[in-house]
Design a protein around this motif. Structure first.
Motif, PDB file in Angstrom:
ATOM      1  N   PRO A   1       1.304 -23.286  -7.205  1.00 48.31           N
ATOM      2  CA  PRO A   1       0.478 -22.776  -8.312  1.00 48.31           C
ATOM      3  C   PRO A   1       0.441 -23.705  -9.525  1.00 48.31           C
ATOM      4  O   PRO A   1      -0.588 -23.826 -10.188  1.00 48.31           O
ATOM      5  N   ASN A   2       1.567 -24.375  -9.820  1.00 47.37           N
ATOM      6  CA  ASN A   2       1.571 -25.305 -10.971  1.00 47.37           C
ATOM      7  C   ASN A   2       0.649 -26.484 -10.719  1.00 47.37           C
ATOM      8  O   ASN A   2      -0.057 -26.952 -11.618  1.00 47.37           O
ATOM      9  N   HIS A   3       0.662 -26.971  -9.479  1.00 51.34           N
ATOM     10  CA  HIS A   3      -0.227 -28.089  -9.146  1.00 51.34           C
ATOM     11  C   HIS A   3      -1.686 -27.652  -9.154  1.00 51.34           C
ATOM     12  O   HIS A   3      -2.568 -28.402  -9.547  1.00 51.34           O
ATOM     13  N   PHE A   4      -1.916 -26.409  -8.711  1.00 49.51           N
ATOM     14  CA  PHE A   4      -3.289 -25.878  -8.724  1.00 49.51           C
ATOM     15  C   PHE A   4      -3.820 -25.885 -10.161  1.00 49.51           C
ATOM     16  O   PHE A   4      -4.954 -26.296 -10.422  1.00 49.51           O
ATOM     17  N   LYS A   5      -2.979 -25.457 -11.104  1.00 51.04           N
ATOM     18  CA  LYS A   5      -3.394 -25.429 -12.521  1.00 51.04           C
ATOM     19  C   LYS A   5      -3.666 -26.834 -13.046  1.00 51.04           C
ATOM     20  O   LYS A   5      -4.657 -27.078 -13.740  1.00 51.04           O
ATOM     21  N   GLU A   6      -2.762 -27.777 -12.722  1.00 53.60           N
ATOM     22  CA  GLU A   6      -2.952 -29.162 -13.204  1.00 53.60           C
ATOM     23  C   GLU A   6      -4.232 -29.762 -12.611  1.00 53.60           C
ATOM     24  O   GLU A   6      -4.953 -30.489 -13.285  1.00 53.60           O
ATOM     25  N   LEU A   7      -4.487 -29.444 -11.339  1.00 54.25           N
ATOM     26  CA  LEU A   7      -5.703 -29.959 -10.700  1.00 54.25           C
ATOM     27  C   LEU A   7      -6.940 -29.396 -11.395  1.00 54.25           C
ATOM     28  O   LEU A   7      -7.888 -30.134 -11.705  1.00 54.25           O
ATOM     29  N   ALA A   8      -6.931 -28.085 -11.676  1.00 52.59           N
ATOM     30  CA  ALA A   8      -8.068 -27.462 -12.372  1.00 52.59           C
ATOM     31  C   ALA A   8      -8.292 -28.141 -13.724  1.00 52.59           C
ATOM     32  O   ALA A   8      -9.424 -28.534 -14.066  1.00 52.59           O
ATOM     33  N   LEU A   9      -7.213 -28.326 -14.488  1.00 53.14           N
ATOM     34  CA  LEU A   9      -7.343 -28.938 -15.823  1.00 53.14           C
ATOM     35  C   LEU A   9      -7.728 -30.413 -15.716  1.00 53.14           C
ATOM     36  O   LEU A   9      -8.499 -30.920 -16.527  1.00 53.14           O
ATOM     37  N   GLY A  10      -7.188 -31.086 -14.681  1.00 54.19           N
ATOM     38  CA  GLY A  10      -7.538 -32.495 -14.466  1.00 54.19           C
ATOM     39  C   GLY A  10      -9.022 -32.665 -14.169  1.00 54.19           C
ATOM     40  O   GLY A  10      -9.671 -33.605 -14.635  1.00 54.19           O
ATOM     41  N   LEU A  11      -9.585 -31.743 -13.380  1.00 51.28           N
ATOM     42  CA  LEU A  11     -11.018 -31.813 -13.056  1.00 51.28           C
ATOM     43  C   LEU A  11     -11.862 -31.533 -14.297  1.00 51.28           C
ATOM     44  O   LEU A  11     -12.933 -32.117 -14.482  1.00 51.28           O
ATOM     45  N   ASP A  12     -11.371 -30.618 -15.146  1.00 50.82           N
ATOM     46  CA  ASP A  12     -12.072 -30.345 -16.411  1.00 50.82           C
ATOM     47  C   ASP A  12     -12.043 -31.549 -17.337  1.00 50.82           C
ATOM     48  O   ASP A  12     -12.966 -31.791 -18.112  1.00 50.82           O
ATOM     49  N   PHE A  13     -10.940 -32.274 -17.236  1.00 47.14           N
ATOM     50  CA  PHE A  13     -10.617 -33.394 -18.112  1.00 47.14           C
ATOM     51  C   PHE A  13     -11.571 -34.581 -17.899  1.00 47.14           C
ATOM     52  O   PHE A  13     -11.830 -35.346 -18.807  1.00 47.14           O
ATOM     53  N   ILE A  14     -12.030 -34.767 -16.652  1.00 42.50           N
ATOM     54  CA  ILE A  14     -12.819 -35.964 -16.342  1.00 42.50           C
ATOM     55  C   ILE A  14     -14.279 -35.741 -16.715  1.00 42.50           C
ATOM     56  O   ILE A  14     -14.768 -34.617 -16.694  1.00 42.50           O
ATOM     57  N   ASP A  15     -14.938 -36.807 -17.035  1.00 41.95           N
ATOM     58  CA  ASP A  15     -16.329 -36.681 -17.455  1.00 41.95           C
ATOM     59  C   ASP A  15     -17.238 -36.860 -16.244  1.00 41.95           C
ATOM     60  O   ASP A  15     -18.110 -37.715 -16.236  1.00 41.95           O
ATOM     61  N   LYS A  16     -16.971 -36.084 -15.206  1.00 45.10           N
ATOM     62  CA  LYS A  16     -17.745 -36.226 -13.962  1.00 45.10           C
ATOM     63  C   LYS A  16     -17.944 -34.848 -13.346  1.00 45.10           C
ATOM     64  O   LYS A  16     -17.077 -33.991 -13.465  1.00 45.10           O
ATOM     65  N   PRO A  17     -19.052 -34.655 -12.611  1.00 43.41           N
ATOM     66  CA  PRO A  17     -19.186 -33.416 -11.853  1.00 43.41           C
ATOM     67  C   PRO A  17     -18.199 -33.403 -10.678  1.00 43.41           C
ATOM     68  O   PRO A  17     -17.839 -34.465 -10.170  1.00 43.41           O
ATOM     69  N   PHE A  18     -17.757 -32.210 -10.297  1.00 43.18           N
ATOM     70  CA  PHE A  18     -16.842 -32.123  -9.148  1.00 43.18           C
ATOM     71  C   PHE A  18     -17.281 -30.988  -8.234  1.00 43.18           C
ATOM     72  O   PHE A  18     -17.904 -30.013  -8.669  1.00 43.18           O
ATOM     73  N   LEU A  19     -16.953 -31.148  -6.960  1.00 41.28           N
ATOM     74  CA  LEU A  19     -17.184 -30.101  -5.951  1.00 41.28           C
ATOM     75  C   LEU A  19     -15.813 -29.788  -5.359  1.00 41.28           C
ATOM     76  O   LEU A  19     -15.177 -30.662  -4.765  1.00 41.28           O
TER      77      LEU A  19
ATOM     78  N   GLY B   1       8.559 -33.859 -11.046  1.00 46.80           N
ATOM     79  CA  GLY B   1       7.998 -33.594  -9.724  1.00 46.80           C
ATOM     80  C   GLY B   1       6.586 -33.011  -9.776  1.00 46.80           C
ATOM     81  O   GLY B   1       6.094 -32.456  -8.799  1.00 46.80           O
ATOM     82  N   LEU B   2       5.934 -33.170 -10.937  1.00 45.73           N
ATOM     83  CA  LEU B   2       4.592 -32.591 -11.113  1.00 45.73           C
ATOM     84  C   LEU B   2       3.534 -33.697 -11.119  1.00 45.73           C
ATOM     85  O   LEU B   2       3.748 -34.761 -11.692  1.00 45.73           O
ATOM     86  N   ILE B   3       2.413 -33.435 -10.469  1.00 43.99           N
ATOM     87  CA  ILE B   3       1.255 -34.326 -10.602  1.00 43.99           C
ATOM     88  C   ILE B   3       0.438 -33.753 -11.754  1.00 43.99           C
ATOM     89  O   ILE B   3      -0.104 -32.652 -11.661  1.00 43.99           O
ATOM     90  N   SER B   4       0.407 -34.486 -12.861  1.00 46.84           N
ATOM     91  CA  SER B   4      -0.161 -33.942 -14.099  1.00 46.84           C
ATOM     92  C   SER B   4      -1.662 -34.157 -14.186  1.00 46.84           C
ATOM     93  O   SER B   4      -2.225 -35.008 -13.498  1.00 46.84           O
ATOM     94  N   LYS B   5      -2.297 -33.387 -15.068  1.00 49.36           N
ATOM     95  CA  LYS B   5      -3.747 -33.531 -15.276  1.00 49.36           C
ATOM     96  C   LYS B   5      -4.088 -34.929 -15.791  1.00 49.36           C
ATOM     97  O   LYS B   5      -5.124 -35.493 -15.448  1.00 49.36           O
ATOM     98  N   GLU B   6      -3.186 -35.509 -16.585  1.00 49.22           N
ATOM     99  CA  GLU B   6      -3.419 -36.874 -17.097  1.00 49.22           C
ATOM    100  C   GLU B   6      -3.409 -37.897 -15.950  1.00 49.22           C
ATOM    101  O   GLU B   6      -4.234 -38.806 -15.902  1.00 49.22           O
ATOM    102  N   GLU B   7      -2.450 -37.704 -15.018  1.00 48.93           N
ATOM    103  CA  GLU B   7      -2.363 -38.594 -13.854  1.00 48.93           C
ATOM    104  C   GLU B   7      -3.632 -38.477 -13.000  1.00 48.93           C
ATOM    105  O   GLU B   7      -4.165 -39.474 -12.516  1.00 48.93           O
ATOM    106  N   ILE B   8      -4.107 -37.235 -12.826  1.00 48.46           N
ATOM    107  CA  ILE B   8      -5.319 -37.011 -12.040  1.00 48.46           C
ATOM    108  C   ILE B   8      -6.500 -37.735 -12.682  1.00 48.46           C
ATOM    109  O   ILE B   8      -7.244 -38.458 -12.017  1.00 48.46           O
ATOM    110  N   ARG B   9      -6.647 -37.581 -14.002  1.00 51.29           N
ATOM    111  CA  ARG B   9      -7.766 -38.238 -14.695  1.00 51.29           C
ATOM    112  C   ARG B   9      -7.655 -39.764 -14.592  1.00 51.29           C
ATOM    113  O   ARG B   9      -8.619 -40.453 -14.262  1.00 51.29           O
TER     114      ARG B   9
END
Length: 445
Positions: free
Chosen positions: A279-297, A392-400
């Protein structure tokens, strides 16, 4: 001699059903007859989504079922329970089913059984009835070579008798293969009983004269050299994507949505049919996708499983993206709007991404996905890996950061397109996999 008549028996998970459906469709195009055996429960789920099965009902293909031995109310997320129930119930019923199929077509009786892993009991039944046997391995040739090497890995003190690592450093099965940490062997995370079942299964598959693999010689040459019994017949890309089966209704509106997007602008995210995300990774992924200036599917599977109650964080907008429950993945990966693929690196997704020529952002979760990630990032160099922080977390910043790095890397884009061409050449007329498949069909007559 008549044409070969294959009885194909997948283990009832999509990662096994789909490659076997694709292989069946290719064999049918070569004039072979197919009897496709699902468990009753799996078949019912496939039929309720209307996915794939109805499109396959041609003259060369018929579907039959046997019960898996569990009640309709039983939870089937426990794969060990399902495998043991199948093994306890289906072997005694298979001879009658084969007899019934043969009686209905006396001039074209079953000649060969093809199974996926965990259904190897059927090879024993087939051998008693004088039928040929083959295995379709639904993962990489490297993971099969690793499983085939369990006795020598145990003998060399790399793993113990439960499959757990003794040595804590990376090893190479062969000089030109990626380094693999024993923690990331394909049976990773299984308990002792599961590992002993796995070892038994590896013994039983030796009955199969052919070990067919949805891969190509160019993708993993060393794995095919280590275990000469493994034969490349991939990529299993049946021309018609409507043959992909699913336990969920596909949301095809995402294709129309993709048509509205700019070329190479969309980040596609999918973790396959079984992966469960923390669940923590799911949240970071959601925020990471919001973070980027690109459309996502983003594919977020529907679930009744309490372990997978995906809660979107309050601050998640998702306005630039589209979220669907299940999607026609091959069509998406071949769509010009896709820029990159955030993937768990399951083998089917890996092959489909390679055949789409799409760069990968790798987020492996279990088992063979770590080995596949090594090929994507270190050997083929068509992707980058997401790194965990000190917690041990993949962060939204790392995703972006990694999405921006990947999309800006022209070298990775060029290699992805080159690898696509090289891989698809194998199934062209005269290609390596194409020749192997023809030899297999001739043998099965």
């Amino acid at each position: 001699m008549g044409v070969p008549h294959f009885l194909v028996i997948p283990y009832p998970v999509l990662g096994h059903v789909n490659p076997l459906i694709q292989l069946s469709q290719i064999l049918a195009k070569h004039g072979c007859k197919i009897t496709f055996l699902n468990t009753e429960f799996s078949h019912k789920r496939l039929k309720t989504t209307g996915a794939g099965l109805d499109n396959l009902k041609g003259s060369k293909m018929r579907f039959v079922t046997l019960p898996d031995g569990l009640s309709p109310e039983d939870e089937r997320t426990d794969q060990k329970k399902v495998a043991l129930s199948i093994k306890a119930n289906m072997p005694s019923m298979l001879p009658k089913l084969i007899q019934d199929v043969n009686d209905s077509d006396v001039n074209n009786k079953i000649t060969c059984i093809i199974v996926t892993m965990s259904q190897c009991w059927a090879l024993k039944v087939g051998r008693h009835l004088g039928l040929k046997g083959a295995l379709l391995w639904p993962a990489s040739a490297t993971s099969l070579a690793l499983c085939d090497s369990i006795p020598s890995l145990t003998h060399d003190g790399i793993i113990d008798s439960s499959g757990l690592p003794i040595k804590k450093e990376e090893i190479q099965l062969s000089p030109n293969m990626p380094m693999i940490h024993p923690e990331n062997f394909p049976w990773r995370g299984k308990d002792e009983l599961h590992f002993s079942l796995h070892v038994q299964e590896m013994q039983t598959i030796k009955i199969a004269e052919w070990w067919l693999c949805n891969s190509t010689y160019d993708l993993e040459p060393e794995a095919f050299s280590i275990s000469p019994r493994i034969v490349a017949i991939g990529p299993l890309m049946a021309s018609d994507d409507s043959t992909r089966s699913s336990y969920w209704e596909e949301d095809t509106t995402c294709l129309e949505w993709l048509d509205q997007q700019l070329p190479q602008s969309v980040v596609y995210v999918s973790f396959g049919s079984m992966a469960v995300m923390d669940p923590n990774h799911f949240k970071e992924l959601a925020l990471g996708l919001d973070f980027i200036d690109k459309p996502f599917l983003w594919v977020v599977r529907p679930s009744n499983d309490h372990k997978m109650s995906n809660a979107y964080p309050d601050e998640f907008h998702g306005s630039k993206g589209k979220i669907v429950g299940w999607a026609p993945q091959k069509k998406i990966l071949n769509h010009p709007a896709i820029a990159c693929f955030i993937s768990h690196c399951g083998w089917n997704s890996t092959i489909e991404g390679v055949c789409g020529g799409v760069p990968f952002l790798c987020w492996p979760l279990v088992k063979d996905q770590f080995v596949n990630k090594s090929y994507i990032c270190d050997v083929w160099k068509v992707g980058v890996e997401l790194d965990k922080d000190e917690n041990g977390l993949i962060s939204k910043e790392e995703i972006r950061k990694k999405i921006e790095q990947l999309i800006g890397d022209e070298g990775i884009k060029a290699r992805s397109l080159k690898l696509k061409e090289l891989t698809l050449n194998n199934i062209a007329e005269g290609g390596h996999s194409s020749k192997n498949l023809k030899s297999f069909i001739s043998w099965a007559e």
